[in-house]
Write an enzyme that holds these catalytic residues in place. Structure first.
Site, PDB file in Angstrom:
ATOM      1  N   GLU A  69       0.893  -1.159   0.000  1.00 42.66           N
ATOM      2  CA  GLU A  69       0.000   0.000   0.000  1.00 42.66           C
ATOM      3  C   GLU A  69       0.930   1.208   0.000  1.00 42.66           C
ATOM      4  OE1 GLU A  69      -3.956   1.218  -0.138  1.00 42.66           O
ATOM      5  OE2 GLU A  69      -3.096  -0.774  -0.313  1.00 42.66           O
ATOM      6  N   ASP A  96      -4.193  11.749   7.526  1.00 46.36           N
ATOM      7  CA  ASP A  96      -2.917  11.265   8.027  1.00 46.36           C
ATOM      8  C   ASP A  96      -2.515  11.936   9.331  1.00 46.36           C
ATOM      9  OD1 ASP A  96      -2.600   9.574   5.880  1.00 46.36           O
ATOM     10  OD2 ASP A  96      -1.646  11.107   4.644  1.00 46.36           O
TER      11      ASP A  96
END
Length: 268
Positions: free
Chosen positions: A49, A60
């Site tokens: 990924e 994030d």
């Protein structure tokens, strides 16, 4: 897309789950990034990924944001990321490669062009973190046109309708969210998610991989016990990179150890 099907078939035959590491492409530099990815694969990663660094990453936590900043400092651009992807694919013809990224980067040169580039370099799937399912139609149409699996996030509070939609339109795998919020190894994944996994299976969804807050082997085991097909770990891996930027040999040793232990937890 077929690479995911092949992978899950092989793992099922061996009675193993998938361990999937996440890293930012180009962190801490393009050359080192390739070294890191080779190391992850050699240590037992079942799929990859990968992030394309973005200046405003909503989902994030600080660890992944810092990885993007290191890549930017090394001069990494989306074009360089595609060069790295092409190199990974050339070296590793069978491993599934997924991108986890943001819509701005997809829009940049047009949605169709983006998926075409993905297909050209051998990417298997794309998950766009800031596009909710109900806005995903143009993305998933372009993805399927180019043979790329559109990946959808299944949140812990998903209702039956959303689960049906994800099952019907997702390909490759289903990204099972441990919890809401931002990524980070400190934020432990909350288990169990049995009810979601059962529903997804009932609706014939692509296999579920659990992500967000997966940082130790016990959590991988718990994901599999809840019925997931595997687990994705990002922040814990990126932390190892961050702590060892100045000592690349030690970095690769620690990454090897971490991935080996996490992969071992997928074997029942």
């Amino acid at each position: 897309m077929e690479r995911y099907q092949q992978l899950f078939k092989q793992l099922a035959a061996k009675k193993e789950g998938a361990f999937v590491p996440f890293v930012q492409l180009g962190d801490p530099s393009p050359a080192m990034s390739l070294n890191i990815i080779d190391t992850l694969i050699a240590a037992g990663a079942d799929a990859l990924e990968l992030g394309i660094p973005f200046s405003d990453p909503l989902a994030d936590g600080p660890t992944i944001q810092n990885a993007a900043l290191r890549a930017f400092a090394a001069g990494v651009t989306p074009a360089i990321c595609f060069e790295i992807l092409a190199e990974i694919r050339q070296k590793h013809p069978t491993i599934p490669i997924g991108l986890l990224m943001y819509a701005n980067l997809v829009f940049h040169n047009g949605i169709d062009h983006f998926y075409q580039r993905c297909a050209e370099v051998g990417v298997d799937s794309v998950l766009i973190a800031d596009v909710p399912f109900e806005e995903s139609a143009p993305f998933r149409a372009a993805a399927l046109r180019h043979g790329i699996a559109p990946i959808f996030i299944c949140p812990p509070n998903a209702d039956g309708d959303l689960l049906r939609e994800i099952a019907s339109h997702g390909r490759g795998y289903t990204y099972l969210l441990s919890r809401a919020g931002v990524t980070g190894a400190e934020n432990h994944g909350q288990l169990p998610l049995n009810h979601l996994v059962d529903k997804l299976r009932e609706y014939n969804a692509a296999p579920a991989l659990q992500g967000f807050g997966i940082s130790e082997p016990a959590q991988v085991k718990a994901s599999l016990a809840a019925g997931a097909a595997g687990a994705i770990s990002g922040s814990a891996i990126v932390k190892i990179i961050e702590k060892n930027v100045a000592q690349p040999v030690e970095m690769l040793v620690q990454l090897t150890r971490f991935v080996t232990e996490m992969k071992a937890a997928t074997r029942s």
